[in-house]
Each structure stands twice: as C-alpha cells, then as structure tokens.
Design a protein around this motif. Structure first.
Motif, PDB file in Angstrom:
ATOM      1  N   THR A 150       0.907  -1.191  -0.068  1.00 44.99           N
ATOM      2  CA  THR A 150      -0.002  -0.051  -0.117  1.00 44.99           C
ATOM      3  C   THR A 150       0.933   1.185  -0.033  1.00 44.99           C
ATOM      4  N   THR A 151       0.703   2.244  -0.841  1.00 40.90           N
ATOM      5  CA  THR A 151       1.407   3.401  -0.985  1.00 40.90           C
ATOM      6  C   THR A 151       0.450   4.526  -0.727  1.00 40.90           C
ATOM      7  N   VAL A 152       1.123   5.418  -0.010  1.00 44.49           N
ATOM      8  CA  VAL A 152       0.119   6.821   0.372  1.00 44.49           C
ATOM      9  C   VAL A 152       0.903   7.904   0.175  1.00 44.49           C
ATOM     10  N   ARG A 153       0.292   8.902  -0.805  1.00 43.92           N
ATOM     11  CA  ARG A 153       0.891  10.023  -1.089  1.00 43.92           C
ATOM     12  C   ARG A 153      -0.230  11.131  -1.046  1.00 43.92           C
ATOM     13  N   GLY A 154       0.151  12.130  -0.206  1.00 45.76           N
ATOM     14  CA  GLY A 154      -1.151  13.334  -0.062  1.00 45.76           C
ATOM     15  C   GLY A 154      -2.387  12.384   0.570  1.00 45.76           C
ATOM     16  N   ASP A 155      -3.602  12.690  -0.042  1.00 45.48           N
ATOM     17  CA  ASP A 155      -4.718  12.359  -0.128  1.00 45.48           C
ATOM     18  C   ASP A 155      -4.893  11.117  -1.045  1.00 45.48           C
ATOM     19  N   LYS A 156      -3.887  10.246  -1.641  1.00 41.62           N
ATOM     20  CA  LYS A 156      -4.189   9.211  -2.241  1.00 41.62           C
ATOM     21  C   LYS A 156      -3.508   8.008  -1.529  1.00 41.62           C
ATOM     22  N   THR A 157      -4.277   6.863  -1.798  1.00 40.29           N
ATOM     23  CA  THR A 157      -3.798   5.636  -1.660  1.00 40.29           C
ATOM     24  C   THR A 157      -3.670   4.475  -2.549  1.00 40.29           C
ATOM     25  N   LEU A 158      -2.559   4.047  -2.785  1.00 34.13           N
ATOM     26  CA  LEU A 158      -2.547   2.927  -3.801  1.00 34.13           C
ATOM     27  C   LEU A 158      -2.078   1.582  -3.447  1.00 34.13           C
ATOM     28  N   LYS A 159      -2.809   0.808  -3.810  1.00 31.36           N
ATOM     29  CA  LYS A 159      -2.534  -0.610  -3.628  1.00 31.36           C
ATOM     30  C   LYS A 159      -2.309  -1.503  -4.854  1.00 31.36           C
ATOM     31  N   SER A 160      -1.491  -2.634  -4.856  1.00 32.13           N
ATOM     32  CA  SER A 160      -1.058  -3.524  -6.087  1.00 32.13           C
ATOM     33  C   SER A 160      -0.669  -4.831  -5.578  1.00 32.13           C
ATOM     34  N   HIS A 161      -0.639  -5.800  -6.281  1.00 28.87           N
ATOM     35  CA  HIS A 161      -0.271  -7.147  -6.006  1.00 28.87           C
ATOM     36  C   HIS A 161       1.505  -7.149  -5.943  1.00 28.87           C
ATOM     37  N   TYR A 162       1.974  -6.389  -7.104  1.00 28.32           N
ATOM     38  CA  TYR A 162       3.524  -6.465  -6.929  1.00 28.32           C
ATOM     39  C   TYR A 162       3.975  -4.997  -7.631  1.00 28.32           C
ATOM     40  N   GLY A 163       5.213  -4.732  -7.318  1.00 32.84           N
ATOM     41  CA  GLY A 163       5.381  -3.608  -8.023  1.00 32.84           C
ATOM     42  C   GLY A 163       6.821  -3.043  -7.591  1.00 32.84           C
ATOM     43  N   TYR A 164       7.369  -1.837  -8.097  1.00 31.68           N
ATOM     44  CA  TYR A 164       8.548  -1.396  -8.035  1.00 31.68           C
ATOM     45  C   TYR A 164       8.898   0.152  -7.667  1.00 31.68           C
ATOM     46  N   TYR A 165       9.787   0.713  -7.359  1.00 28.49           N
ATOM     47  CA  TYR A 165       9.993   1.925  -7.253  1.00 28.49           C
ATOM     48  C   TYR A 165      11.493   2.324  -7.481  1.00 28.49           C
ATOM     49  N   ARG A 166      11.667   3.269  -8.345  1.00 37.81           N
ATOM     50  CA  ARG A 166      12.916   3.767  -8.760  1.00 37.81           C
ATOM     51  C   ARG A 166      12.905   5.191  -8.039  1.00 37.81           C
ATOM     52  N   ASP A 167      13.814   5.339  -7.109  1.00 38.26           N
ATOM     53  CA  ASP A 167      13.933   6.756  -6.340  1.00 38.26           C
ATOM     54  C   ASP A 167      14.481   7.728  -7.282  1.00 38.26           C
ATOM     55  N   ARG A 168      15.367   7.301  -8.192  1.00 40.08           N
ATOM     56  CA  ARG A 168      16.218   8.493  -8.850  1.00 40.08           C
ATOM     57  C   ARG A 168      15.002   9.136  -9.714  1.00 40.08           C
ATOM     58  N   LEU A 169      14.223   8.341 -10.309  1.00 37.63           N
ATOM     59  CA  LEU A 169      13.199   8.790 -11.222  1.00 37.63           C
ATOM     60  C   LEU A 169      12.044   9.054 -10.415  1.00 37.63           C
ATOM     61  N   LYS A 170      11.806   9.027  -9.216  1.00 39.69           N
ATOM     62  CA  LYS A 170      10.717   9.128  -8.417  1.00 39.69           C
ATOM     63  C   LYS A 170       9.381   8.363  -9.263  1.00 39.69           C
ATOM     64  N   GLU A 171       9.674   7.287  -9.347  1.00 38.91           N
ATOM     65  CA  GLU A 171       8.656   6.533 -10.360  1.00 38.91           C
ATOM     66  C   GLU A 171       8.378   5.231  -9.663  1.00 38.91           C
ATOM     67  N   PHE A 172       6.855   5.062  -9.630  1.00 39.94           N
ATOM     68  CA  PHE A 172       6.301   3.745  -9.067  1.00 39.94           C
ATOM     69  C   PHE A 172       5.995   2.965 -10.181  1.00 39.94           C
ATOM     70  N   SER A 173       6.134   1.695 -10.175  1.00 38.69           N
ATOM     71  CA  SER A 173       5.106   0.674 -11.231  1.00 38.69           C
ATOM     72  C   SER A 173       4.638  -0.176 -10.388  1.00 38.69           C
ATOM     73  N   PHE A 174       3.223  -0.196 -10.650  1.00 39.61           N
ATOM     74  CA  PHE A 174       2.223  -1.156  -9.935  1.00 39.61           C
ATOM     75  C   PHE A 174       1.459  -2.202 -10.973  1.00 39.61           C
ATOM     76  N   PHE A 175       1.548  -3.351 -10.435  1.00 35.72           N
ATOM     77  CA  PHE A 175       0.974  -4.288 -11.329  1.00 35.72           C
ATOM     78  C   PHE A 175       0.020  -5.297 -10.669  1.00 35.72           C
ATOM     79  N   GLU A 176      -0.843  -5.695 -11.416  1.00 34.82           N
ATOM     80  CA  GLU A 176      -2.024  -6.760 -10.602  1.00 34.82           C
ATOM     81  C   GLU A 176      -3.110  -6.147  -9.626  1.00 34.82           C
ATOM     82  N   ASN A 177      -4.124  -6.072  -9.845  1.00 32.16           N
ATOM     83  CA  ASN A 177      -5.108  -5.660  -9.095  1.00 32.16           C
ATOM     84  C   ASN A 177      -4.727  -4.188  -8.423  1.00 32.16           C
ATOM     85  N   VAL A 178      -4.454  -3.429  -9.234  1.00 34.22           N
ATOM     86  CA  VAL A 178      -3.996  -1.779  -8.789  1.00 34.22           C
ATOM     87  C   VAL A 178      -5.291  -1.148  -8.513  1.00 34.22           C
TER      88      VAL A 178
END
Length: 554
Positions: A150-178
C-alpha cells in the motif's frame, strides 16, 4: 489464456526495457570498488568465531556503508562476507529523501543489496510505501515488492499485488489488481506507472476511474494528478446515470467539468432518448450543454420511428441537477429524415418535453406528397408521429396532382392537422388565403382547375385529395377548364418546388443542397446560455487542433 499471455508479455517487455536502460549502471557497479561496512556505534558487542566469525552488536546500533546509514536495536555483523542482519526498529537512510524502516533487514555490502522483512515502510519525501517484504538494490536505486503493498501520497492511497519504485526517477510501477483511492476519485487497473516528480500516472490494460460526476473506462491513457485531468484512448467509455459517451479518445478535465471526445464519437442521453454523433464532441457538465461537430448528426430513438438530424453543429442542453436533457439544437445546413417527414432549414430546435420541433430560417418540410414552407415552421409530434404543423409567415403548401400540375395553398399562417402521416385538415389564416386545386372525379378525370381566394379558409382532405373547401369573407372562386387557364396562372405567386432538396433516406441528410428562398428570414436569436455556448465553441477551435496533436504525441 490470451489474457495471461498478454500479461506475461507486458511484464517481460517491462523487464527488458528496464534491463536495457540500466546496462550502463550495472557496468559501473561491476567496476565499482567494493567498500567495507563501517560500525559507528553500539552499546554492547559480543564475538563468536564458532558461529561463523560473527560479531553481535546490541543497543543503538549505527552503521554506514558508503553514503547510506543503518540503525537498529541489534545486529549480527559478518565481517568476512561484508554483510549483516539487523533486528527491531531497523532504519536505513538511503539518501536525502529516501528512508526505509522494518523489523528485520538482511544486507549484502558487496552487492549493495538489502532485504527488508515485516512491517516494512519506505518513505520518499511525502510518499509512504507499506508492505511485509521489500528488496532494495542500491546500485539500481530500485525497490521491489513481490506480494502486496500500500502506497500513500497526500490524500491518495494506491494498492497493488506487486511493484517497483525507482527513487532516482521518483517513479512507481504497480502491477495486478491496482487500486487508487482519493476523495476525488477511485481508479482500478491492471498496470499503473506513477511519477511523483511530475505528478503523472500512466495506465495500461482495462481501467476504470470513478468520481462523483461520472465513470470513465478505458484500456490506455494517463492522469495528471495536480490538474485532475484524464486522457484515455482505444475506444474509452464515459457515463453517468443518464449520459454515455464512447469515442476513439477522450480528454476529461474534472475541474472544468469538460470532456472532449475525438473520432467516431457516440454520445447517448437515455433520459432524452437521443444519440448525438460526430468526430468531435464536447460535454460541459458545469455549464449544462454538449455539442458535436465534424459529420455530426443526432438520432431520436424514443421507441417509434427514429428521427435523424444533421447540422454543422449540434447542441444538447440539459438540466445539471436532474441530469436530464432539455432540448437539442442543430445549426447551419440542417437536414433531417423520418419515414413520415423530412426537412431542411438553417436552425432546428427539438423540445423533447413538448415533443415540438421548431424550424427557423428558410425552412422546408416534406410530408408524404406535400411540401410546406414558411418563415417559421413548428411541428408537434404525438406518439412518434406528426400531429400538427404550424407555418408562420408567407406560408405555402404544395402537392403534386395525381396526373399533372400542382395543388397549392397559400396564406399568412397555415395550421395543418395530420392523420396517419397525411394532412386531413388545413386552416389558412391571415388577410388573404389562396388556393389552386386540380379537381377530379372518382375515375381520375379532370373536372377543372379551381382557383379561389378569401380572407380565411378551411380545407378538408380525404385520401390526400380535397373533399371540402370552406372560404370566409371576401370570397372569390372560379373553376376553369384546363384549356382556359394559362400555364403562368396555374401557379400562385412565390411558387417553388424543391423536390431535389428532399432527403431520400437517413444517409442523405449529409448531402448539401443550396435552395433559393425568400430573403426575409433572419437567424433566430439565442438565449444568453446558448449564445455563451456557441461563443465557447468558436473560441476553442484552435485548442481542439492542439489537443489532436497531443493525442498523436501520446
């Protein structure tokens, strides 16, 4: 099986792309000089060679590896392997913005690779990711989780089965049941990429976005978080309780309450029972109107014979509170087709609640064998059929005689009552009513040509032929044998037969026809709401082309 293959292909493609973009970083990692883990602080330490050359550190443990700092309650440090296991209140400061917390950490210093277990939290600025197992590769600046987060940013909550985060790009990749939740909307998809640096989300696969006003469904697109702006393509679908829209692509600005749809657009209003189509459609939720251009036409499908209306621009106005359509307006080069009537004018208004069609500026109406013209024409529908027609100003009705010639009625105003699609009673009002009728016997033989005029007139029809003509005041009537009435006197003043302009079927409404009409008509004045709507349409023509360019670029 096909869905599974597509999903595997998407995942494989992602990893191939990821590996290609990180080749340079991986080469740098191989060449990077290995550095030792430094122990900076602990309250107590024990050493046991029998346990594998392990040093146990207890209490306020602090370690550093290159630029990363590690904190925990206790740890087992494996000096030979340049690694350690950390327990309880584990905290790693990766860089100025990224920190990771957990109950257990396994860290390999040579590989610069960390595995976090239990109660894992990754924080990057104002973003928090929660999961039970997370790996972090310091070489690639890549965090990944294989089983739910579960990822929380401000007033947003994001959930997924699996995923990745690349901190240099500030980019999340969420997969399955997002799943994405916020006070403004909910989003459900299979694949989502979220760049928190530019606050933009991209989604792939079947996606549903639900907000207070409507529901959007698509297979590909993006969402600009700060602007509350959505783009969808690959035949997306947008709908609420009474309105539906489908197109090749849709832009939706929630703040403005504006949806822009491109190419093969179908907009359906179920309360109005009208389909509005075109290659460009806009729906303004806050302003209470929609319009369509580019091969635009509307279909009224209220259970009976459908009515097809074409115009250069179509407007639909609706009640914002009830979400119910109020009227449809077609402007410029208007033509319509219904099996029992066809028409042409410059402006047409369809009032659904009253079942009235208003034709303005050079109107022509055809019903069976009759042609009706006037300055203005109003049509009343009842049970999907024509009930009555009112021609106001310079009114003229023409119908072909069964053998030759034309039957004609002319007056200031004419009201025609219909039965089974045919005129059965005509009231001619005004200062002067005129008729020319070819009178025939039961066998079709010509009795004579009746020419009459009076102040007013009532004409009764049977089987599309005149049965009774009642004239009132200033009556002048003459029955001429055909040979005694010259060709020029067989037509009332202003006679024009426009059969070539009549739509032949529903597809013929797009044919442009120039018709010479009296030059006394003026374009009807719009209400303030309609004037503002049309002004918006004109002003936004250049913006529409910029939006099309953005579609091609994405």
């Amino acid at each position: 099986m096909n869905k599974m293959k597509a999903k595997l292909l998407l995942i494989v493609s992602f990893f191939l792309l990821l590996s290609q973009t990180l080749v340079a970083q991986e080469q740098d990692t191989v060449q990077r000089k290995k550095t030792r883990i430094n122990i900076l602080h602990y309250d107590k330490a024990t050493y046991s060679k029998s346990m594998g050359d392990v040093q146990r550190l207890i209490g306020n443990v602090k370690m550093r590896h290159d630029s990363a700092y590690f904190f925990c309650d206790s740890a087992y440090y494996y000096q030979k392997n340049n690694s350690f296991d950390a327990y309880q209140n584990v905290h790693i400061i990766v860089n100025d913005s990224v920190e990771i917390f957990s109950d257990l950490l396994n860290y390999d210093g040579d590989r610069r690779f960390a595995e976090f277990h239990d109660n894992v939290r990754l924080r990057d600025d104002s973003t928090m990711l929660y999961t039970e197992y997370l790996t972090y590769d310091r070489n690639l600046h890549l965090a990944s989780y294989p089983d739910s987060a579960t990822t929380v940013r401000g007033d947003k909550t994001l959930k997924s089965h699996y995923g990745y985060y690349r901190d240099r790009l500030k980019e999340f990749s969420f997969f399955e049941n997002v799943e994405v939740y916020s006070p403004k909307y909910q989003m459900y998809t299979d694949t989502l990429f979220y760049n928190t640096g530019i606050e933009k989300m991209w989604f792939e696969g079947p996606t549903t976005i639900i907000n207070k006003e409507n529901v959007l469904e698509g297979k590909h697109g993006y969402y600009l978080v700060n602007e509350d702006f959505v783009y969808l393509d690959k035949r997306p679908y947008m709908h609420n309780e009474t309105q539906q829209m489908r197109a090749d692509s849709i832009f939706y600005d929630r703040n403005k309450g504006l949806a822009q749809a491109y190419n093969q657009v179908d907009m359906i209003d179920t309360s109005y029972q009208v389909i509005m189509r075109g290659d460009y459609v806009e729906m303004w939720e806050n302003k209470g109107f929609s319009f369509a251009t580019d091969s635009a036409y509307a279909i009224s499908y209220d259970g009976g014979d459908s009515l097809y209306i074409h115009g250069d621009t179509l407007f639909m106005y609706f009640d914002k509170k009830k979400e119910e359509a109020e009227k449809l307006i077609a402007r410029r080069n208007v033509r319509f087709f219904k099996s029992d009537m066809q028409g042409k004018c410059d402006t047409l208004t369809y009032l659904k609640a009253d079942s009235i069609i208003q034709m303005r500026v050079a109107p022509i109406l055809w019903a069976e064998d009759s042609q009706l013209t006037g300055v203005d024409i109003d049509i009343k529908l009842k049970d999907h059929n024509v009930d009555w027609v009112l021609q106001k100003g310079n009114a003229f009705i023409i119908s072909k005689d069964s053998i030759e010639g034309y039957n004609q009625i002319k007056g200031k105003d004419i009201t025609s009552r219909f039965r089974n699609g045919n005129i059965h009673r005509v009231n001619v009002d005004g200062d002067k009513a005129e008729t020319i009728y070819w009178i025939r016997d039961d066998d079709g033989g010509l009795i004579g040509i009746d020419v009459s005029n009076s102040a007013t007139m009532v004409i009764e029809m049977e089987k599309q032929s005149v049965s009774i003509i009642k004239s009132f005041k200033e009556i002048n009537e003459t029955m001429y044998p055909e040979k005694d009435l010259s060709e020029s006197n067989r037509y009332l003043s202003g006679f024009k037969w426009h059969d070539e302009a009549r739509p032949k079927d529903k597809n013929d409404i797009f044919r442009r026809v120039e018709v010479e009409m009296p030059k006394m008509e003026e374009t009807p004045k719009e209400t303030p709401k309609e004037a503002a709507a049309e002004e918006d349409v004109q002003e936004k023509q250049p913006k529409r082309h910029r939006a099309k360019k953005e579609i091609n670029n994405n």
